[in-house]
Structure formats: C-alpha cells, structure tokens
Design an enzyme around this catalytic site. Structure first.
Site, short mmCIF file in Angstrom:
data_model
loop_
_atom_site.label_atom_id
_atom_site.label_comp_id
_atom_site.label_asym_id
_atom_site.label_seq_id
_atom_site.Cartn_x
_atom_site.Cartn_y
_atom_site.Cartn_z
N CYS A 35 0.83 -1.21 0.00
CA CYS A 35 0.00 0.00 0.00
C CYS A 35 0.86 1.26 0.00
CB CYS A 35 -0.91 0.03 1.22
SG CYS A 35 -2.02 -1.37 1.33
N ARG A 95 -7.90 -4.24 -3.10
CA ARG A 95 -7.38 -3.10 -3.88
C ARG A 95 -8.34 -2.81 -5.04
NH1 ARG A 95 -2.39 -2.58 -1.67
NH2 ARG A 95 -1.58 -4.53 -0.82
C1 BEZ Z 1 0.58 -4.63 1.85
O1 BEZ Z 1 1.76 -4.91 1.82
O2 BEZ Z 1 0.16 -3.53 1.50
C2 BEZ Z 1 -0.39 -5.68 2.26
C3 BEZ Z 1 -0.11 -7.00 1.95
C4 BEZ Z 1 -1.00 -7.98 2.35
C5 BEZ Z 1 -2.15 -7.64 3.05
C6 BEZ Z 1 -2.44 -6.32 3.30
C7 BEZ Z 1 -1.57 -5.32 2.92
#
Ligand code: BEZ
Length: 220
Positions: free
Chosen positions: A56, A133
């Site tokens: 993110c 997402r």
């Molecule tokens: C992230 O790295 O943004 C992420 C990865 C897995 C689950 C939620 C967020």
C-alpha cells in the site's frame, strides 16, 4: 437466490458500470466529503487494505506522484481504507518523511465501512477486515464507468489507471472505442457498421484503416 458473504450474511449488491456511483458522505484527511463534491470532474476512488503496510505504501507514493497527471485529465483521486483518520494522517506523514512524497489527495477513514459496503470493497475470501485493492472510475456526471479489483498481494499499475481514464474520455469525446494495449496518440476503433450498406461504404471510406468491414481504425 440470496447472495451471502463469508459470514452467511446478506451480501450488498455490487455497483454496476453505467449506473450512478453509490452516494456517500465520509470523514477524510481533508474533512468531510460527499460524492457530490466531485461532480463536474472525474474521480478515481481507490481502496487499499491497510495503512502502514508495504505494498500500500508503494501504491500511495505512486498515486501521489501521478496526481498532477490525473488533474491534467480533470480527474481527482480519493483513497479509502478501514482505518481511522489519525492512522491516515500518521501514515501520510510517514510516507512524506520516508519516501519524500507528499500525499495531496484526500483519504477516506471508513471505520464504519459504509463506503466499503456500498462499493463492494470487502471480499471475505481475501480479508474479512480489510478492503481489497479496488479502483472505481467515476465520470464527471457521477456515473460509474470502470471497476478494477486486485487482491491484497498485488500492487496496482498507476499507468494503467491513467490509461483507462484517458481511454474513457477519448471514447466519450469522439464516439470511438480503444483497442487492446491502446495508448494516447494511437489509432482508435470506429464503431462497426450495423447494415450491409454501411459495411460496403465503410471499407471504401478514406481516412480509415480497415482490416475488414467490422474492424476499422482512424487517427484522431
Ligand atoms: C501490503 O503490503 O500492503 C499488504 C499486503 C498484504 C495484506 C495487506 C496489505
């Protein structure tokens, strides 16, 4: 048949392309905002799973850097996650401090999940507590024009989202469609003819590049 979510509860209907985007009023990092506040400009509403997570963070930096290019298209950005506004503020400050990128678009703090539910952003198979997402492209008349859903593990391609907004705007402006892998400046597809007579005329039309009567392109 009733659709249910992972808990057996009634699942909200997903928004549909070509229909008005679900209305909302939400707390954001730039104060309370409603969907109507964006009327007259295009809007990319996108969700991320959680603040202070690595994928993110890379996405936020990429969206923030691309904001001027979205604004050239008269398109605003609006982020969202099921986090508090304090968490968002702290994360934005961290992104600026660590990555040198100032996030200048608002981010919804959707703690009561009202926006996430209205837009179908929670996919229990991926996560029961986080939004996946999602990207929703909403036009200047507040109709939902495109949706993209990505899983938690895959960061989105901001260039593709810019390309999508440009393709939708070109389609509206010039009553054309865009071919696979189209990018700005390349030929566009003219709608196929609907009668035999129009098909015969089509292949004889100058300024068109035709593979056959139903597949013709032109340069804008
Ligand atoms: C992230 O790295 O943004 C992420 C990865 C897995 C689950 C939620 C967020």
């Amino acid at each position: 048949m009733m659709t249910t979510d992972g808990n057996g509860a009634a699942a909200p209907r997903l928004p549909r392309l070509g229909e008005p985007a679900p209305a909302f009023e939400a707390v954001t990092t730039q104060g309370t905002l409603r969907l109507e506040d964006f009327a007259g400009s295009w809007l990319v509403l996108f969700s991320h799973p959680a603040d202070f997570t690595p994928v993110c963070t890379t996405e936020f930096a990429a969206f923030a850097k691309a904001l001027p290019r979205f604004r050239e298209l008269e398109c605003e950005l609006l982020g969202l996650s099921i986090d508090s506004v304090y968490s968002h503020i702290a994360w934005m400050r961290n992104v600026e401090e660590k990555l040198g990128v100032k996030v200048q678009f608002p981010v919804i703090a959707d703690l009561d999940r009202q926006v996430a539910l209205a837009y179908g952003m929670i996919m229990p198979g991926e996560s029961r507590t986080e939004t996946v997402r999602c990207v929703f492209v909403i036009d200047d008349r507040q109709n939902l024009r495109a949706m993209i859903y990505y899983p938690l593990t895959t960061g989105r391609n901001v260039e593709e989202i810019l390309r999508l907004v440009k393709a939708l705007q070109v389609a509206d402006r010039s009553a054309v469609a865009t071919p696979a892998n189209w990018v700005e400046g390349e030929p566009v597809i003219v709608p196929p003819p609907l009668t035999q007579e129009a098909a015969a005329q089509r292949v004889a039309t100058p300024d068109l590049e035709c593979v056959d009567w139903y597949l013709c392109t032109r340069t804008l």
